[in-house]
Design an enzyme around this catalytic site. Structure first.
Site, short mmCIF file in Angstrom:
data_model
loop_
_atom_site.label_atom_id
_atom_site.label_comp_id
_atom_site.label_asym_id
_atom_site.label_seq_id
_atom_site.Cartn_x
_atom_site.Cartn_y
_atom_site.Cartn_z
N HIS A 176 -10.03 -96.55 -79.33
CA HIS A 176 -10.57 -95.21 -79.49
C HIS A 176 -11.79 -95.25 -80.39
O HIS A 176 -12.10 -96.26 -81.01
CB HIS A 176 -9.52 -94.28 -80.08
N LYS A 188 -11.13 -91.71 -85.07
CA LYS A 188 -9.72 -91.37 -84.85
C LYS A 188 -8.88 -91.81 -86.04
O LYS A 188 -9.00 -92.94 -86.52
CB LYS A 188 -9.20 -92.03 -83.57
#
Length: 256
Positions: free
Chosen positions: A147, A151
């Protein structure tokens, strides 16, 4: 039914995307809030401070709230929604056991729906992984997720749902091993888990099964956050017509 919606976390990555997709769909936005709102507009919608959330719920009475924020904020929003009788859909991840208990409590008063991932493709991936793990009981399993660098939680909520499916489909799964360092031979039954954070990657999940001189890789890559916004908005329209309960997106996705 075309619901009239409220959006939290309106200036965040997902909040902006939800508002953009809602505009493309011609949906009515009752209001939008953000913790640090300071006169911003997103997709033509004025963003109000989160401190005004309860007053706005009472005044505007939206059909549902779409939330992508953080665990503490989501639990507070859910409590307010329970008080004012407004359903809430959240894509927030990283909840503690206490957070989940609070959301379940809110679900006794209003519909609350939690989704680690609102992608239809990810729902298909969950089913495919569960089937593959059951069909290949002796194969080693490793999970890799990637990600963007902003995040917060690791592994991702989607990875945790995948791990739950893997463990449910395999007898003798012993433990989740997060990364490897030094002398770390694989033990029977373990599931390797690896999280990467880099750049602006929207979301990638890969499950590797290997054994018997072959390997199988099952992968999902999201090319845009709009995938998640589309699913969340579909879920909000569905949830607005449901009775009070605590729902998981992966169990109701096929009904949308």
């Amino acid at each position: 039914m075309t619901p009239r919606l409220a959006v939290t976390g309106a200036t965040g990555r997902m909040g902006k995307t939800v508002l953009a997709v809602a505009r493309e769909r011609g949906l009515d936005i009752a209001f939008a809030v953000n913790r640090d709102a300071d006169g911003e507009h997103v997709e033509g919608v004025p963003v109000r401070p989160s401190a005004e959330f309860e007053a706005l719920l009472d005044e505007e009475r939206p059909d549902a709230v779409v939330d992508f924020t953080g665990p503490e904020a989501t639990v507070a929003y859910a409590g307010a929604c329970a008080t004012y009788g407004v359903p809430l859909v959240t894509g927030t991840t990283g909840f503690s056991e206490a957070d989940v208990a609070a959301l379940e409590e809110a679900g006794t008063a209003v519909p609350i729906l939690v989704g680690a991932n609102f992608s239809r493709g990810v729902q298909a991936l969950l089913d495919a992984v569960e089937s593959a793990v059951a069909d290949l009981p002796e194969y080693d399993v490793e999970l890799l997720e990637t990600h963007h660098n902003g995040k917060r939680d690791a592994p991702s909520g989607t990875a945790k749902v995948l791990l739950d499916r893997i463990e449910g489909a395999r007898e003798g799964a012993t433990e989740r091993v997060h990364g490897r360092e030094g002398e770390a031979p694989r033990e029977a039954g373990e599931i390797g888990v690896h999280a990467r954070r880099a750049g602006d990657v929207t979301g990638e999940h890969e499950v590797l099964l290997a054994g018997n001189h072959e390997s199988l890789e099952l992968t999902h890559r999201a090319g845009s956050r709009s995938v998640f916004a589309e699913g969340a908005l579909d879920a909000a329209a569905w949830l607005a017509e449901q009775p009070a309960d605590y729902y998981r997106f992966e169990t109701i996705a096929s009904q949308l």
